[in-house]
Design an enzyme around this catalytic site. Structure first.
Site, PDB file in Angstrom:
ATOM      1  N   SER A   1      -6.793  54.417  53.670  1.00 36.53           N
ATOM      2  CA  SER A   1      -5.856  53.318  53.440  1.00 36.53           C
ATOM      3  C   SER A   1      -6.559  51.972  53.668  1.00 36.53           C
ATOM      4  O   SER A   1      -6.528  51.075  52.828  1.00 36.53           O
ATOM      5  CB  SER A   1      -4.669  53.482  54.399  1.00 36.53           C
ATOM      6  OG  SER A   1      -3.900  52.329  54.467  1.00 36.53           O
TER       7      SER A   1
ATOM      8  N   ARG B   1       4.229  57.307  54.714  1.00 44.67           N
ATOM      9  CA  ARG B   1       3.683  57.797  55.994  1.00 44.67           C
ATOM     10  C   ARG B   1       4.452  57.209  57.171  1.00 44.67           C
ATOM     11  O   ARG B   1       4.680  57.864  58.183  1.00 44.67           O
ATOM     12  CB  ARG B   1       2.204  57.430  56.090  1.00 44.67           C
ATOM     13  CG  ARG B   1       1.335  58.263  55.161  1.00 44.67           C
ATOM     14  CD  ARG B   1      -0.052  57.657  55.032  1.00 44.67           C
ATOM     15  NE  ARG B   1      -0.681  57.424  56.318  1.00 44.67           N
ATOM     16  CZ  ARG B   1      -1.517  56.424  56.571  1.00 44.67           C
ATOM     17  NH1 ARG B   1      -1.850  55.564  55.640  1.00 44.67           N
ATOM     18  NH2 ARG B   1      -2.040  56.289  57.764  1.00 44.67           N
TER      19      ARG B   1
ATOM     20  N   ASP C   1      -1.859  52.889  47.784  1.00 44.97           N
ATOM     21  CA  ASP C   1      -1.805  52.806  49.243  1.00 44.97           C
ATOM     22  C   ASP C   1      -0.481  52.206  49.708  1.00 44.97           C
ATOM     23  O   ASP C   1       0.080  52.646  50.709  1.00 44.97           O
ATOM     24  CB  ASP C   1      -2.979  51.984  49.789  1.00 44.97           C
ATOM     25  CG  ASP C   1      -2.833  51.820  51.295  1.00 44.97           C
ATOM     26  OD1 ASP C   1      -2.866  52.855  51.990  1.00 44.97           O
ATOM     27  OD2 ASP C   1      -2.615  50.691  51.768  1.00 44.97           O
TER      28      ASP C   1
ATOM     29  N   HIS D   1     -12.272  43.675  59.421  1.00 43.25           N
ATOM     30  CA  HIS D   1     -10.945  44.282  59.527  1.00 43.25           C
ATOM     31  C   HIS D   1     -10.758  44.787  60.946  1.00 43.25           C
ATOM     32  O   HIS D   1     -11.631  45.456  61.498  1.00 43.25           O
ATOM     33  CB  HIS D   1     -10.798  45.455  58.547  1.00 43.25           C
ATOM     34  CG  HIS D   1      -9.447  46.104  58.667  1.00 43.25           C
ATOM     35  ND1 HIS D   1      -8.337  45.622  58.010  1.00 43.25           N
ATOM     36  CD2 HIS D   1      -9.022  47.146  59.405  1.00 43.25           C
ATOM     37  CE1 HIS D   1      -7.288  46.352  58.334  1.00 43.25           C
ATOM     38  NE2 HIS D   1      -7.675  47.291  59.182  1.00 43.25           N
TER      39      HIS D   1
ATOM     40  N   LYS E   1      -8.444  49.244  50.407  1.00 45.74           N
ATOM     41  CA  LYS E   1      -8.126  47.827  50.206  1.00 45.74           C
ATOM     42  C   LYS E   1      -9.381  46.962  50.375  1.00 45.74           C
ATOM     43  O   LYS E   1      -9.600  46.026  49.622  1.00 45.74           O
ATOM     44  CB  LYS E   1      -7.036  47.399  51.190  1.00 45.74           C
ATOM     45  CG  LYS E   1      -5.674  47.969  50.794  1.00 45.74           C
ATOM     46  CD  LYS E   1      -4.614  47.749  51.841  1.00 45.74           C
ATOM     47  CE  LYS E   1      -4.759  48.669  53.003  1.00 45.74           C
ATOM     48  NZ  LYS E   1      -3.640  48.827  53.898  1.00 45.74           N
TER      49      LYS E   1
HETATM   50  N1  URA Z   1      -3.640  49.839  58.494  1.00 43.72           N
HETATM   51  C1  URA Z   1      -3.667  50.210  57.198  1.00 43.72           C
HETATM   52  O1  URA Z   1      -3.876  49.387  56.312  1.00 43.72           O
HETATM   53  N2  URA Z   1      -3.456  51.506  56.914  1.00 43.72           N
HETATM   54  C2  URA Z   1      -3.220  52.454  57.838  1.00 43.72           C
HETATM   55  O2  URA Z   1      -3.054  53.595  57.495  1.00 43.72           O
HETATM   56  C3  URA Z   1      -3.189  52.041  59.180  1.00 43.72           C
HETATM   57  C4  URA Z   1      -3.415  50.728  59.486  1.00 43.72           C
END
Ligand code: URA
Length: 445
Positions: free
Chosen positions: A200, A185, A178, A99, A204
């Site tokens: 967040s 947010r 999320d 990621h 995932k």
């Molecule tokens: N990417 C995400 O998936 N969540 C965040 O809060 C920031 C970047």
């Protein structure tokens, strides 16, 4: 769901929890489980969650709180399971994923997934679309004629088993809490809270069910995290969350002062990724692809593997071609070309000492490579080609950027975004630009 994660709907008063966090207190495990459950179900109003998110941004969270918060977000949806992936002798195959926190010209997932899969390590890469100045992996791949981002879970598993690498869209069922919280947010100035970013991203990735995870945490002008200290904190928090959840997690801190490679956009980034898979491509893209591949292969139990060799000898390219074809794409098709192009010249003669990643990202976005709203379409051919990198010598008037778009009227605003984006110094030495700034593993926590 476990009994612990299905709390009594009346158990707590959200205003009490907001006050606790506002005053710097710690939320208990059952309070967090209740809160995320109630918010996902719509029993907590958006304005209440928004106050709580602001309290978290200002007051922070302890490691145990972030860990419980992340678990609650995972439990709000479904989890994927790759345990059916085995070798011929029945041994379970360890999956590895990457990621990136996002940057300009960051096309690394494209060569990386097939490169790691070339060593027999399955790579289930659930990716997103771009929003704002950083591009989305799915938008880039959709520039390939016929390529399809949405796969069913069965299609994904079959492709992982037969090809080894999948890059596709995450289903709506993964961490729905999320999705809701991230949208909130985004409009309440609370994106930048480290506990909320970390939970967040990691909710995932953990729900996705990967065995190993490598995080590319970007630092600098074109990144979420502008300072090394903030990036360090985010990386440590995410490595801790992954480790607590049993995922072998490491992080590289990498520079995002200037764009990665020589392209920012969609089709142009696919083209550059294919150059890397063919054994060429810009040296920074190759360096980062190989470094992240080494981390993923080591975490998956193959520390001796040599990813640079698999780029040179065509093994990674073979997997790329099969991966694209498996999702309906034609790896040999010509990529869409923008209808208009415009050259921006170097302002002076000397050493290019700075190229601002954010400005280039903004220019690519204004040219049509990115979107302002989720529902907007992107242009496959839009973007920016760069003709020099920091450290290179340039001559006044030589092409520095080529702007690409299907809509000529976008060029002026893109050019404006590039005003002041570079420094050229007559007597400067070519300053070495470090790309990989640090590494964090579970041993560093
Ligand atoms: N990417 C995400 O998936 N969540 C965040 O809060 C920031 C970047």
């Amino acid at each position: 769901m476990t009994a612990e994660s299905t709390p009594d709907p009346q158990a707590f008063d959200v205003v009490d929890l907001i006050r606790t966090k506002r005053d710097g207190g710690r939320l208990a495990d059952d309070e967090i489980a209740w809160l995320i459950d109630a918010y996902t179900d719509g029993r907590i109003a958006e304005e209440q969650m928004s106050a709580l998110a602001m309290a978290v941004l200002l007051r922070g969270m302890e490691r145990a709180e972030i860990s419980r918060w992340t678990r609650a977000m995972i439990e709000s949806g479904e989890r994927m399971d790759f345990s059916s992936l085995t070798t011929a002798d029945g041994t379970r195959r360890r999956t590895a994923d990457k990621h990136s926190t996002g940057g300009v010209g960051d096309k690394i997932t494209l060569p990386l997934a097939p490169l790691v899969a070339a060593f027999g390590v399955p790579v289930p890469q659930l990716s997103g679309r771009g929003l704002g100045h950083t591009g989305g992996t799915l938008d880039k791949l959709e520039a390939i004629p016929g390529w399809r981002a949405s796969l069913s879970s069965e299609e994904m598993l079959r492709q992982l088993d037969e090809v080894g690498a999948v890059i596709c869209a995450a289903g709506a069922g993964l961490a729905p809490a999320d999705k809701k919280l991230y949208a909130l947010r985004d409009v309440t100035g609370t994106v930048e809270a480290v506990p909320l970013i970390a939970s967040s991203i990691m909710s995932k990735k953990i729900a996705e069910g990967t065995d190993a995870l490598v995080l590319d945490v970007k630092v600098g002008a074109g990144a979420f995290m502008k300072t090394r200290a903030d990036a360090d904190e985010l990386a440590r928090t995410m490595v801790a969350l992954g480790t607590d959840a049993g995922v072998a997690t490491t992080a590289l801190l990498t520079s995002m002062e200037s764009p990665l490679g020589l392209t920012a956009g969609n089709g142009v980034e696919v083209e550059e990724s294919v150059e890397v898979l063919a054994g060429g491509g810009p040296s920074d893209v190759v360096e980062l692809t190989v470094a992240l591949a080494r981390e993923m292969l080591t975490a998956a139990g193959l520390p001796e593997a040599d990813p640079a060799e698999a780029l040179r000898d065509g093994r990674a390219m073979d997997v790329w071609r099969r991966m694209i074809a498996a999702q309906g794409g034609d790896p040999d098709a010509a990529l869409p070309q923008a209808a208009h192009q415009h050259t921006v010249a170097a302002p002076a003669t000397g050493t290019l000492t700075r190229m601002d990643a954010m400005s280039v990202g903004l220019a690519a976005w204004r040219l049509g490579a990115g979107r302002a709203r989720k529902e907007d379409a992107v242009q496959a051919g839009a973007g920016v080609r760069m003709h020099a990198k920091p450290g290179d010598q340039v001559t006044e008037g030589q092409p520095l950027f080529t702007l690409l778009t299907d809509e000529e009227q976008r060029i002026g605003r893109a050019e404006e975004a590039l005003t002041g984006a570079v420094d050229v110094e007559e007597s400067a030495q070519a300053a070495p630009q470090e790309l990989i700034l640090g590494r964090i593993t579970a041993d560093d926590l």
